[in-house]
Write a protein that holds these residues in place. Structure first.
Motif, short mmCIF file in Angstrom:
data_model
loop_
_atom_site.label_atom_id
_atom_site.label_comp_id
_atom_site.label_asym_id
_atom_site.label_seq_id
_atom_site.Cartn_x
_atom_site.Cartn_y
_atom_site.Cartn_z
N ASN A 136 -14.40 -1.07 0.19
CA ASN A 136 -14.04 -2.82 1.00
C ASN A 136 -12.57 -2.36 1.82
OD1 ASN A 136 -13.73 -4.89 2.30
ND2 ASN A 136 -14.27 -6.23 0.28
N ALA A 137 -12.22 -2.37 2.89
CA ALA A 137 -11.21 -2.52 3.09
C ALA A 137 -10.47 -3.27 3.57
CB ALA A 137 -11.41 -1.18 5.11
N ALA A 138 -10.96 -4.75 3.79
CA ALA A 138 -11.10 -6.06 4.22
C ALA A 138 -9.73 -6.38 3.29
CB ALA A 138 -11.71 -6.87 4.08
N GLY A 139 -8.56 -6.47 3.66
CA GLY A 139 -6.64 -6.89 3.45
C GLY A 139 -6.03 -6.23 3.26
N LYS A 140 -6.53 -4.94 3.65
CA LYS A 140 -6.14 -3.49 2.86
C LYS A 140 -4.68 -3.14 4.67
CE LYS A 140 -8.30 -1.67 -0.86
NZ LYS A 140 -9.62 -3.00 -1.25
N THR A 141 -3.27 -2.66 3.54
CA THR A 141 -3.05 -2.07 4.51
C THR A 141 -3.48 -0.51 4.67
OG1 THR A 141 -1.07 -1.37 3.24
CG2 THR A 141 -0.56 -3.57 4.28
N PHE A 142 -2.91 -0.28 5.27
CA PHE A 142 -3.38 1.77 6.20
C PHE A 142 -2.72 2.71 4.34
CE2 PHE A 142 -1.29 6.11 7.46
CZ PHE A 142 -3.20 6.56 7.46
N PRO A 143 -1.53 2.00 4.40
CA PRO A 143 -0.84 2.72 2.82
C PRO A 143 -2.20 2.49 1.80
CG PRO A 143 1.19 1.76 3.57
CD PRO A 143 -0.28 1.05 5.05
N GLN A 144 -2.54 1.77 1.81
CA GLN A 144 -3.43 0.82 0.55
C GLN A 144 -4.58 1.79 0.43
OE1 GLN A 144 -3.05 -3.07 1.04
NE2 GLN A 144 -1.63 -3.68 -0.73
N LEU A 145 -5.02 2.15 2.30
CA LEU A 145 -6.09 2.65 1.87
C LEU A 145 -6.03 3.42 2.23
CD1 LEU A 145 -9.66 2.76 3.50
CD2 LEU A 145 -8.76 2.63 5.96
N LYS A 146 -5.10 4.10 2.81
CA LYS A 146 -5.12 5.82 2.50
C LYS A 146 -4.84 6.56 1.02
CE LYS A 146 -1.62 9.15 3.34
NZ LYS A 146 -2.09 9.97 4.36
N ILE A 147 -4.18 6.05 0.04
CA ILE A 147 -3.97 6.22 -0.92
C ILE A 147 -5.31 6.26 -2.22
CG2 ILE A 147 -3.92 5.24 -3.38
CD1 ILE A 147 -0.79 3.95 -2.24
N GLU A 148 -6.49 4.82 -1.54
CA GLU A 148 -7.46 4.87 -2.19
C GLU A 148 -8.80 6.27 -1.78
OE1 GLU A 148 -11.15 1.00 -2.91
OE2 GLU A 148 -8.80 0.40 -2.44
N VAL A 149 -8.35 6.28 -0.30
CA VAL A 149 -9.82 7.69 -0.11
C VAL A 149 -9.38 8.66 -0.69
CG1 VAL A 149 -9.92 8.16 2.05
CG2 VAL A 149 -9.99 5.88 2.00
N GLU A 150 -8.07 8.84 -0.40
CA GLU A 150 -7.88 10.80 -1.19
C GLU A 150 -7.73 9.98 -2.05
OE1 GLU A 150 -3.50 10.52 -0.20
OE2 GLU A 150 -3.98 11.27 2.47
N ARG A 151 -7.92 9.10 -3.55
CA ARG A 151 -8.06 9.67 -4.91
C ARG A 151 -9.18 9.89 -5.04
NH1 ARG A 151 -10.82 5.58 -7.75
NH2 ARG A 151 -9.98 4.50 -6.46
N ILE A 152 -10.27 8.75 -4.27
CA ILE A 152 -11.60 9.61 -4.75
C ILE A 152 -12.26 10.69 -3.76
CG2 ILE A 152 -14.08 8.91 -3.63
CD1 ILE A 152 -13.23 6.55 -3.38
N VAL A 153 -11.54 11.52 -2.87
CA VAL A 153 -11.45 12.25 -2.43
C VAL A 153 -11.30 14.29 -3.38
CG1 VAL A 153 -11.41 14.40 -1.15
CG2 VAL A 153 -12.16 12.21 -0.18
N SER A 154 -10.41 13.94 -4.01
CA SER A 154 -9.53 14.26 -4.65
C SER A 154 -9.83 14.46 -6.76
CB SER A 154 -7.75 14.09 -5.47
OG SER A 154 -7.37 13.92 -3.87
N ASN A 155 -10.64 13.32 -6.68
CA ASN A 155 -11.16 13.21 -7.72
C ASN A 155 -12.85 14.23 -7.67
OD1 ASN A 155 -9.63 11.47 -9.22
ND2 ASN A 155 -10.49 9.56 -8.31
#
Length: 537
Positions: A136-155
């Motif tokens: 859910n990207a609502a209210g997130k900044t690009f840096p916050q979204l970037k960290i969360e997406v890259e964490r999912i892929v790295s896992n």
């Protein structure tokens, strides 16, 4: 547009291919089964190992074809530059918020193969990260979204060189109403603030920048003061606009103008409770050192007793007492320079920077000076008054009806020279013209004064005057007089300030002038004789 996106994607693709190629090769054997299954899920193919490899190769080629569009899809350079600028600003700004319409590109390595996954944000703000999860990207900044997406892929794919980048920032519209020329939708993007979308040319004369309401699509309306944002840099009063915002510019309640010797003269919108003290100290930045606060004038147009406005005289005490101000009041704070004595300069002088030397035009300048100033210092600091037609040697002062000759040349060209003449109030310094003239009058096309040129004959000056008026002048008859009134012949040398008068001696001119009178007179006589004859019968 696609060419820019492709360029950015290729940059990150090849960067991460080089960085992780060795790591991927060493771990490929251990993770082959899991990676193969993920690739099969992503491509949704259920084929043999041989056909899977072929499909992967085909997909890779198709991806490269997509990243390099045909020339017909390349936008013009202006649009390309704008898009590239928005991408760079968004990725470098930690405040950039994920916006519906954004396009992101996710790249990572899986089983030694590059995976490029495009993410388009819709109005629900639910983002699918390949087949690995939903965010859910609502209210997130690009840096916050970037960290969360890259964490999912790295896992799921350790050491995969995952990278999320913004490839196309969203464009959206906001609706602007209120004190604007016309209610309108304005196209903008997520890094534009309220002051960027409210442009001066769209406002009416009654628009208030201190009372701007913003109604979010889903949220409570807030009121912002753009004066504080633009004047003092209060970012809280100048928010980023968001998709679906409805902006209303409200009507001004009280606007006053301050002029004269203050640091920031201009027109200001006062808030309730603010009056003269706030206008001078807060809005106008205070008085200058040369301000004369003993002679403040206030012109009041609203509820005035006369149509032209009431004039009210105020002092420093009224500023300190916070004198009340009305809508459209105008405050004038004069300068102490106006109290300085004045003198006058007349003749061949000008204060214009680009002088047009019209020799026959005399000017009059009003000059303020300091007590005790002499003419040498006055002339030296005002050398721009004079030009090539100024006869500074033969200047003179008129003081109380007395004519005082004064040679300005030493003052102009000798910086050490000190004049014994001091400037007094109401002195008039006369600067004669260096250029001499010859006057041409009478029966010519354009009578007037013309610059004297040595060794020129009378017909030269008559030609300057447009030549003879042939209806009035016959046989080029003229009268020439020098400056002393002595009559000259046509063969004599024309001297400065001579007067050439073309005679009006044409028979036809006089005939046309007196013929109607003669004709009328003869007609009357003839009529009288006829009547007399008839009566005698």
């Amino acid at each position: 547009m696609k060419r820019i996106i492709a360029s950015v994607q290729l940059f990150f693709f090849f960067t991460h291919t080089v960085m992780f190629a060795q790591t991927a090769n060493s771990s490929r054997q251990n993770t082959m089964d899991t990676s193969r299954q993920n690739i099969m899920d992503t491509s949704r193919q259920n084929t043999t190992d041989t056909s899977r490899q072929n499909t992967t190769d085909t997909a890779r080629q198709n991806t490269m074809d997509t990243l390099i569009p045909s020339p017909t899809t390349v936008p013009n350079s202006s649009e390309a530059d704008k898009l590239l600028k928005r991408i760079m600003l968004a990725m470098s700004n930690p405040d950039y918020r994920v916006t519906a319409g954004d396009v992101y590109t996710l790249t990572y390595m899986a089983a030694g193969m590059p995976v490029i996954y495009k993410i388009i944000v819709d109005s629900t703000y639910k983002i699918r990260v390949a087949n690995l999860g939903i965010i859910n990207a609502a209210g997130k900044t690009f840096p916050q979204l970037k960290i969360e997406v890259e964490r999912i892929v790295s896992n799921n794919y350790p050491l995969s060189g995952v990278q999320l980048m913004l490839t196309e920032p969203a464009l959206f519209t906001v609706y602007i109403t209120g004190e604007v020329q016309t209610a309108q939708e304005s196209q903008t993007w997520a890094l534009e603030r309220l002051s960027d979308v409210i442009k001066k040319e769209m406002l009416t004369d009654y628009a208030s920048l201190r009372d701007v309401s913003v109604h979010p699509l889903n949220g409570q309306a807030k009121v912002y003061d753009l004066f504080k944002a633009l004047r003092f840099g209060d970012i809280q009063q100048n928010p980023y606009v968001r998709p679906g915002d409805s902006i209303r510019v409200n009507r001004v309640k009280r606007i006053v103008t301050i002029e004269g010797d203050v640091e920031r003269p201009g027109s200001y919108q006062l808030l309730p409770g603010e009056n003269l003290k706030e206008l001078v100290d807060y809005y106008a930045g205070g008085c200058t050192p040369l301000a004369d606060t003993s002679r403040i004038t206030l012109v009041r147009y609203v509820n005035s007793t006369v149509d032209s406005g009431d004039k009210i005289y105020l002092t420093l005490h009224d500023i300190q007492a916070n004198y009340g101000l009305y809508h459209w009041d105008t405050v004038q704070i004069p300068t102490i320079v106006n109290l300085m004595p004045v003198m006058f300069v007349e003749g061949a002088v000008s204060q214009e920077d680009d002088k047009v030397e019209q020799a026959s035009v005399s000017n009059r300048l009003t000059i303020r000076f300091n007590e005790g100033e002499n003419y040498a210092s006055l002339v030296q600091r005002n050398q721009n008054w004079f030009s090539s037609i100024s006869d500074t040697k033969n200047a003179y002062i008129i003081r109380n009806g007395e004519r005082i000759p004064i040679n300005l040349n030493p003052m102009l060209y000798d910086s050490s020279y000190r004049s014994s003449y001091f400037v007094r109030e109401n002195d008039t310094l006369i600067i004669p013209f260096r250029q001499y003239f010859v006057s041409v009058a009478g029966a010519v096309a354009v009578p007037g004064r013309y610059p004297y040129i040595p060794d020129r004959s009378w017909d030269y000056y008559v030609a300057l005057a447009g030549g003879f008026n042939v209806d009035k002048n016959a046989r080029s008859s003229i009268i020439i007089q020098d400056i002393r009134g002595k009559r000259l012949s046509k063969s004599d040398v024309i001297t400065p300030e001579s007067i050439i008068t073309a005679k009006t001696n044409s028979f036809l001119h006089y005939f046309n002038q007196y013929a109607p009178i003669i004709t009328t007179t003869l007609t009357l006589i003839t009529t009288s004789l006829t009547l007399s004859t008839l009566l005698n019968r």
